[in-house]
Motif scaffolding. Structure first.
Motif, short mmCIF file in Angstrom:
data_model
loop_
_atom_site.label_atom_id
_atom_site.label_comp_id
_atom_site.label_asym_id
_atom_site.label_seq_id
_atom_site.Cartn_x
_atom_site.Cartn_y
_atom_site.Cartn_z
N ILE A 7 0.83 -1.20 0.00
CA ILE A 7 0.00 0.00 0.00
C ILE A 7 0.87 1.26 0.00
O ILE A 7 1.78 1.41 0.80
CB ILE A 7 -0.94 0.02 1.22
CG1 ILE A 7 -1.99 -1.08 1.07
CG2 ILE A 7 -1.61 1.37 1.40
CD1 ILE A 7 -2.88 -0.91 -0.15
N ARG A 8 0.53 2.15 -0.92
CA ARG A 8 1.20 3.46 -1.00
C ARG A 8 0.15 4.56 -1.03
O ARG A 8 -0.93 4.39 -1.60
CB ARG A 8 2.07 3.55 -2.27
CG ARG A 8 3.19 2.54 -2.32
CD ARG A 8 3.97 2.60 -3.65
NE ARG A 8 5.04 1.62 -3.68
CZ ARG A 8 6.28 1.84 -3.25
NH1 ARG A 8 6.58 3.04 -2.76
NH2 ARG A 8 7.20 0.91 -3.30
N LYS A 9 0.49 5.69 -0.40
CA LYS A 9 -0.44 6.81 -0.39
C LYS A 9 0.35 8.11 -0.25
O LYS A 9 1.19 8.25 0.64
CB LYS A 9 -1.43 6.69 0.77
CG LYS A 9 -2.40 7.86 0.90
CD LYS A 9 -3.32 7.99 -0.30
CE LYS A 9 -4.25 9.18 -0.19
NZ LYS A 9 -5.11 9.34 -1.39
N SER A 21 2.74 -3.53 4.12
CA SER A 21 2.25 -4.89 3.88
C SER A 21 2.17 -5.63 5.21
O SER A 21 3.09 -5.57 6.02
CB SER A 21 3.19 -5.66 2.93
OG SER A 21 3.29 -5.03 1.67
N PHE A 22 1.05 -6.32 5.43
CA PHE A 22 0.90 -7.19 6.59
C PHE A 22 -0.36 -8.02 6.41
O PHE A 22 -1.20 -7.73 5.55
CB PHE A 22 0.86 -6.41 7.91
CG PHE A 22 -0.35 -5.53 8.10
CD1 PHE A 22 -1.46 -5.97 8.81
CD2 PHE A 22 -0.38 -4.24 7.57
CE1 PHE A 22 -2.56 -5.16 8.99
CE2 PHE A 22 -1.49 -3.42 7.75
CZ PHE A 22 -2.59 -3.88 8.46
N THR A 23 -0.50 -9.05 7.22
CA THR A 23 -1.70 -9.87 7.21
C THR A 23 -2.21 -10.00 8.64
O THR A 23 -1.47 -9.82 9.61
CB THR A 23 -1.44 -11.28 6.65
OG1 THR A 23 -0.46 -11.94 7.48
CG2 THR A 23 -0.93 -11.21 5.22
N ASP A 51 -9.47 7.20 2.84
CA ASP A 51 -8.43 7.74 1.97
C ASP A 51 -8.01 6.61 1.05
O ASP A 51 -7.40 5.63 1.51
CB ASP A 51 -7.21 8.23 2.77
CG ASP A 51 -7.49 9.50 3.55
OD1 ASP A 51 -8.26 10.33 3.05
OD2 ASP A 51 -6.93 9.66 4.66
N GLN A 52 -8.36 6.69 -0.22
CA GLN A 52 -8.04 5.61 -1.14
C GLN A 52 -6.54 5.57 -1.40
O GLN A 52 -5.93 6.59 -1.71
CB GLN A 52 -8.79 5.78 -2.46
CG GLN A 52 -10.27 5.48 -2.36
CD GLN A 52 -10.93 5.41 -3.72
OE1 GLN A 52 -10.46 4.70 -4.62
NE2 GLN A 52 -12.00 6.15 -3.90
N ALA A 53 -5.97 4.38 -1.27
CA ALA A 53 -4.54 4.20 -1.55
C ALA A 53 -4.27 4.48 -3.03
O ALA A 53 -5.14 4.35 -3.88
CB ALA A 53 -4.12 2.79 -1.19
#
Length: 247
Positions: A7-9, A21-23, A51-53
């Motif tokens: 994920i980037r924002k 990143s994680f689960t 807030d959309q990535a």
């Protein structure tokens, strides 16, 4: 239950999330810690698409969205319905009673019958210790009680994932415990949760995994007994020392 991949924002030229990143397994509690401005709240808001990535894939239960591609409105609505958000401030409707606040989402958004929504809401209010407050208005409640109504309101939407953004940060110290007890109860009931908090001792009690985030990156992650007690990263140790021993 939850898988977050790359994920980037960015807001303008400021890249807030660089590669998250994680689960999280079903029924687990993930606690996110880190200094102010590290991106913790943005992670939560990305999980609910408030807030959309800009890039990356988030999967909640059986709903997956690739934010690097165009996301259709219907897909986004289905994705958002998978999680419930509890904010720092409770954001209750001041002109509606406690019960009316809790049934608003199920009736208006989910089109459930008012009778069904009311029945569920009364059970939820009992579970957070506010069964006797159903007909009162927010101004008649303490800050801790208002926050517990906010939790009941999020639960009323029957989400798969609960998100908490520093739920006790706006409360007087005496009121913090009553909100944390409700969250502990939810953990014991098997709710899947991601919690941003500075309450480190609380995190030790409820977390299955802890993420330490700084500069839009996961610097360290693992079980609380490791990350919060014997972290491997010097920056994690420095942060915890400042939180637990600020003098």
């Amino acid at each position: 239950m939850l898988e977050v991949a790359g994920i980037r924002k960015a807001f303008g030229d400021h890249e807030v999330l660089k590669d998250i990143s994680f689960t999280a397994a079903s029924g687990s509690v993930t606690v996110v810690i880190g200094p102010s401005g590290s991106g913790k709240t943005t992670v939560l808001r990305a999980l609910n698409a408030l807030d959309q990535a800009d890039a990356g894939v988030i999967t909640i239960a059986d709903v997956s969205v690739d934010f690097g591609k165009k996301v259709e409105r219907a897909q986004l609505a289905r994705f958002r319905a998978q999680s419930g958000m509890v904010f720092q401030s409770h954001n209750l409707f001041p002109h509606k009673t406690v019960l009316q606040n809790v049934i608003e989402g199920p009736v208006i958004v989910q089109k459930r019958s008012k009778a069904e929504a009311k029945s569920d809401a009364l059970e939820l209010l009992e579970s957070v210790g506010l069964g006797a407050k159903a007909d009162q208005y927010p101004y008649q409640l303490s800050g801790g009680q208002q926050q517990r109504v906010g939790i009941a309101r999020a639960l009323a939407m029957k989400p798969k994932l609960m998100l908490f953004d520093e739920p006790t940060s706006a409360l007087d110290p005496e009121l913090v415990g009553e909100v944390l007890r409700v969250i502990k109860d939810l953990a014991s009931q098997g709710w899947t949760m991601v919690i941003v908090t500075h309450e480190i001792r609380f995190a030790q009690q409820v977390a299955d995994q802890v993420l330490f985030i700084e500069g839009g990156l996961v610097v360290e992650s693992g079980p609380p007994g490791k990350v919060l007690v014997d972290p491997t990263q010097a920056r994690t140790r420095q942060f915890l020392q400042r939180i637990l021993d600020p003098v």
